[in-house]
Write a protein that holds these residues in place. Structure first.
Motif, PDB file in Angstrom:
ATOM      1  N   HIS A   1     -17.556  -8.814  10.344  1.00  0.00           N
ATOM      2  CA  HIS A   1     -17.756  -9.620   8.969  1.00  0.00           C
ATOM      3  C   HIS A   1     -18.613 -11.240   8.911  1.00  0.00           C
ATOM      4  O   HIS A   1     -18.348 -11.304   9.827  1.00  0.00           O
TER       5      HIS A   1
ATOM      6  N   HIS B   1     -14.180 -12.082  12.474  1.00  0.00           N
ATOM      7  CA  HIS B   1     -14.541 -13.065  11.475  1.00  0.00           C
ATOM      8  C   HIS B   1     -15.367 -14.418  11.376  1.00  0.00           C
ATOM      9  O   HIS B   1     -15.324 -15.192  11.108  1.00  0.00           O
TER      10      HIS B   1
ATOM     11  N   ASP C   1     -13.345  -6.258  14.081  1.00  0.00           N
ATOM     12  CA  ASP C   1     -13.174  -7.393  13.466  1.00  0.00           C
ATOM     13  C   ASP C   1     -13.777  -8.378  13.684  1.00  0.00           C
ATOM     14  O   ASP C   1     -12.271  -8.753  12.515  1.00  0.00           O
TER      15      ASP C   1
ATOM     16  N   HIS D   1     -16.524  -6.707   2.963  1.00  0.00           N
ATOM     17  CA  HIS D   1     -15.039  -6.147   2.236  1.00  0.00           C
ATOM     18  C   HIS D   1     -15.539  -6.025   0.470  1.00  0.00           C
ATOM     19  O   HIS D   1     -16.380  -7.150   0.227  1.00  0.00           O
TER      20      HIS D   1
ATOM     21  N   GLU E   1     -16.319  -2.955   3.912  1.00  0.00           N
ATOM     22  CA  GLU E   1     -14.716  -2.300   4.256  1.00  0.00           C
ATOM     23  C   GLU E   1     -14.460  -2.492   2.889  1.00  0.00           C
ATOM     24  O   GLU E   1     -14.244  -3.554   2.551  1.00  0.00           O
TER      25      GLU E   1
ATOM     26  N   HIS F   1     -17.567  -3.114  13.154  1.00  0.00           N
ATOM     27  CA  HIS F   1     -16.716  -3.637  12.347  1.00  0.00           C
ATOM     28  C   HIS F   1     -16.612  -4.735  12.933  1.00  0.00           C
ATOM     29  O   HIS F   1     -16.371  -5.570  13.213  1.00  0.00           O
TER      30      HIS F   1
HETATM   31 ZN   LIG Z   1     -12.496  -6.007   8.747  1.00  0.00          ZN
END
Ligand SMILES: [Zn+2]
Ligand SMILES: [Zn+2]
Length: 278
Positions: A8, A249, A247, A38, A63, A6
């Motif tokens: 981004h 970023h 996750d 996303h 996602e 996961h």
């Molecule tokens: Zn995410």
């Protein structure tokens, strides 16, 4: 084998380009990394090319912003066929809702006396197809209305705050079959994190599994040790795949470094074996 499922890139609200993200994943010692922007698959090609170059396995994913019993739920979709028409149409609808939301947020903030324009937000999103609230937050920080992205959300953008505006999110119960229909694998992201709350109890997860849900993201920074243990037990009861991820970023989210949580290789193999896209 170290697996992070996961992350981004700048194709949504991360700060690394897809290629930079793949290089960073390699440098962080990962063997497998999933790119899950996303509601967007636009980073896949660049990430895949870089993954070939540096020798790391890229799992294409996304996602998806969904809603379940009036709560926002993030659904990770791995390895769907990007050309599947029903899935593509659903994603278009989500992106259109996201695009329409930014002007509504900016209006609400201005009514609250905060000087911000849509151009300020556009400057932060840098042409990303998934311009959204994180970019509004970045603009607020740049303009001096908040100290950092987190504070911008807590003080101004979260539900109940002056800059909150509702928007279209795909019903979770429709999106899971759309993902599996496109040959993909559906996994709920951070089910008990800030966005999912407690609507996703064992009964709900059992119901969603019957619709095609394959797994839950257990090891995520939004979940403390106690939540992880309880969620892991439910996943075992329901025979759901368990994943763990950062996750990541880039600079957009602190304490989410690549590989900070990882997925067990056996769980990863099971997840991949459930995908049926060409
Ligand atoms: Zn995410
Ligand atoms: Zn999420």
């Amino acid at each position: 084998m170290r697996i992070d499922l996961h992350t981004h890139s700048s194709a949504s609200d991360g700060t690394d380009t897809p290629a930079d993200l793949v290089r960073a994943a390699k440098a962080a010692g990962l063997d497998v990394v999933a790119l899950t922007d996303h509601d967007a698959m636009s980073g896949w090609a660049e990430a895949a090319q870089e993954a070939d170059e540096v020798g790391i396995t890229l799992v294409p994913g996304l996602e998806i912003s969904t809603a379940y019993h009036h709560r926002g739920v993030h659904l990770l979709a791995y390895l769907p066929d990007p050309t599947d028409p029903p899935l593509a149409a659903a994603l278009d609808r989500i992106l259109a809702g996201r695009t329409a939301r930014t002007p509504a947020i900016v209006d609400a903030l201005r009514r609250h006396g905060i000087a911000i324009t849509e151009d300020d937000v556009r400057r932060e999103s840098g042409g990303s197809v998934a311009a959204g609230r994180p970019h509004v937050a970045d603009a607020l920080v740049r303009l001096g209305h908040a100290g950092d992205r987190t504070q911008a959300f807590t003080d101004l953008l979260n539900p109940g705050k002056p800059g909150y505006a509702n928007r279209y999110a795909a019903p979770l119960e429709e999106m899971i079959p759309l993902v599996t229909g496109a040959g993909g694998v559906a996994v709920i992201a951070h089910p008990w994190g800030r966005s999912g709350g407690t609507v996703l109890d064992e009964a709900a997860l059992s119901h969603l599994r019957d619709l095609g849900l394959a797994g839950v993201e257990v090891d995520h920074q939004d979940h403390g040790p106690d939540l992880r243990a309880r969620l892991r037990a439910i996943a075992a009861n329901l025979d759901l795949v368990v994943t763990g991820s950062s996750d990541y970023h880039g600079l957009g989210k602190v304490d989410h470094d690549l590989g900070v949580n990882t997925t067990d290789p056996e769980q990863y193999e099971r997840l991949v074996s459930l995908a049926s896209s060409p």
